[in-house]
Design a protein around this motif. Structure first.
Motif: not given
Length: 524
Positions: A331-333, A357-365, A380-385, A403-406
């Motif tokens: 929602a923030a993105i 971060h852009a942690s959660l990105l949908s196809d639409q976004m 972004t930071q894959p080290i988070f997951f 949608t995490a860290y795509r």
């Protein structure tokens, strides 16, 4: 004028270009080619080692790292409970050093502690009531302090919550020591920093080797501040004392005073690059602002609304600054995209807006980013997951988790994608190791063995480019990121060939040497 030969030199220009020899003159690369061309009898033989352009960590928190290096790691595998944490804090070199010396720690995540709760003021008072204690949560948004720290910060039962933050309380109204989100944590940090500017300079200068041993030659300071002192001054003084990485500072926008003006600077070694806006919190803290609620029913916190974001955009436009926007939740993105997608970019040398971060990105976004007039970057930071998989699995729905860290989808978008660490803001004892981050991006495997969205894996050369060429582009390090004629002679020599070893060994790669402007500044 050093010449190097017998190396596997990744040029950083694309995923497939290598050389075996290189010349550096007056700190700048003047030629790359093959060892057979080298006639210099004094050429430095690198004995087949792999060479990368100096790594750019374009989103990190060096002040926090400088604190953490002399603080206590409150992370697994050594700290798995509050009891472990108290024992570790008592072993800190600061313990017993007197009432003016802060005992510091970092990295706790309540979901990883045996008690499944955050430590409280009472827990920390069992360590000391005469020395102030400050511990960062893993996300570096929230923290906890003991009674001495709370007193120094002027916090009692009647202290109002700062805008965007919450001071925790026990049921009887007494402060429990937990400071939720950046605005609250800053109350403790300011009390700490007011007492110890010279110590902060020393810590920063002493942290230089930490970056060099990770091959990091350029950093983005994403938490620039003017209070209790100017971050620019801190870096200027630290560089006089030997701090070597090139640094770009981004000041926290909502901490500016009315009418305060920030102007960009263009020095190669130290410059003011932009401003930083926080849209939300963190996923592991259940404060990232999401479209779907967490299990606790909350959708997280929105720290900056559309109107405030527009104010930050206009400020960045007026002062020709880059805008870095912390946005982890979908929602923030989405709000960032909705407000800025149709705006005209104001920077031509780098992206005008960085979505951090852009942690959660949908196809639409991603489609909206591709269609946008605005020139975005995704940092972004894959080290988070990798380090926080359990929290992501517990707090996100299956649809959100997918949608995490795509990183592959980001790489295929129109927005340049840079890898960075956000160190020390994740519960891992090597939070800014580029090789752990690259491992996560390439294998999509978390520390616990869970495979996270395997279809979003990228190749090793792609990940290295995201830490060199693209990281330099996004962060405005115009003389770095590549090893070709005219670029800085900043590079790192690895102890293993990251391009040929089995993927599961990538996280165990280390730096053997780091060179700045053709001079060796680190040797393992």
């Amino acid at each position: 004028m050093p010449t190097f030969k017998n190396a596997k030199i990744f040029l950083g220009t694309n995923a497939t270009s290598f050389a075996s020899a290189m010349n550096i003159t007056d700190g700048v690369v003047t030629h790359t080619g093959e060892t057979a061309e080298v006639s210099d009898p004094d050429a430095i033989d690198l004995h087949g080692k792999t060479v990368l352009p100096g790594i750019i960590d374009t989103h990190t928190h060096p002040k926090y790292i400088a604190d953490a290096l002399h603080g206590v790691a409150c992370t697994p595998p050594k700290v798995n409970s509050i009891a472990d944490m108290k024992a570790a804090l008592k072993k800190s070199p600061a313990y017993g050093q007197g009432p003016a010396v802060w005992i510091e720690g970092w990295g706790f995540d309540e979901s990883k502690l045996a008690e499944h709760r955050s430590p409280t003021v009472d827990d920390l008072d069992e360590v000391s009531t005469t020395q102030p204690i400050f511990i960062y949560r893993s996300d570096c948004h929230s923290s906890v302090g003991n009674s001495k720290a709370l007193t120094l910060a002027g916090i009692d039962a009647n202290t109002p919550n700062p805008v965007g933050g919450t001071i925790g309380h026990f049921s009887d109204g007494r402060p429990n020591g937990y400071m939720k989100e950046v605005a609250a944590t800053q109350l403790l940090i300011q009390a700490k920093s007011e007492q110890s500017y010279l110590a902060d300079v020393d810590n920063m200068a002493n942290s230089s080797t930490h970056y060099l041993k990770n091959g990091i030659v350029g950093i983005g300071e994403l938490m620039g501040r003017f209070r209790p002192y100017d971050s620019l001054r801190l870096y200027q003084d630290a560089m006089v004392d030997g701090f070597k990485p090139k640094t770009a500072i981004y000041y926290v926008f909502n901490e500016l005073m009315p009418g305060q003006v920030i102007e960009p600077t263009s020095q190669d070694q130290l410059r003011i690059a932009g401003i930083k806006v926080f849209m939300d919190g963190s996923i592991s803290g259940e404060t990232a602002y999401n479209k779907a609620p967490y299990p606790n029913g909350s959708q997280g916190v929105l720290l900056t609304d559309a109107g405030q974001l527009k104010q930050a955009v206009w400020y960045a436009v007026d002062h020709h600054l880059q805008l870095a926007v912390h946005a982890m939740g979908d929602a923030a993105i989405q709000l960032v995209i909705d407000v800025t997608a149709d705006l005209t970019p104001w920077l031509t040398d780098r992206p005008s807006i960085r979505i951090e971060h852009a942690s959660l990105l949908s196809d639409q976004m991603l489609k909206e980013i591709n269609r946008a007039r605005m020139n975005y970057a995704l940092v972004t930071q894959p080290i988070f997951f990798f380090a926080e998989d359990e929290s992501y699995r517990a707090y996100l729905s299956d649809a959100q988790f997918k949608t995490a860290y795509r990183v592959k989808s980001m790489l295929n978008s129109t927005a340049p994608m840079a890898l960075s660490s956000d160190a020390p803001c994740t519960p891992w004892d090597e939070p800014d190791s580029p090789f752990v981050n690259i491992y996560a991006a390439v294998t999509r495997t978390a520390a616990n063995g869970d495979v996270v969205n395997a279809n979003e894996a990228i190749t090793v050369p792609e990940a290295v480019l995201a830490y060199t060429n693209i990281g330099a582009q996004v962060g405005g390090f115009t003389h770095n990121g590549q090893l070709r004629r005219g670029y800085a002679g900043d590079f790192t020599v690895l102890d293993q060939d990251i391009f040929s070893i089995p993927a599961e060994k990538i996280k165990d790669v280390h730096v053997e040497q780091t060179w700045l402007a053709g001079e060796k500044v680190y040797q393992k």
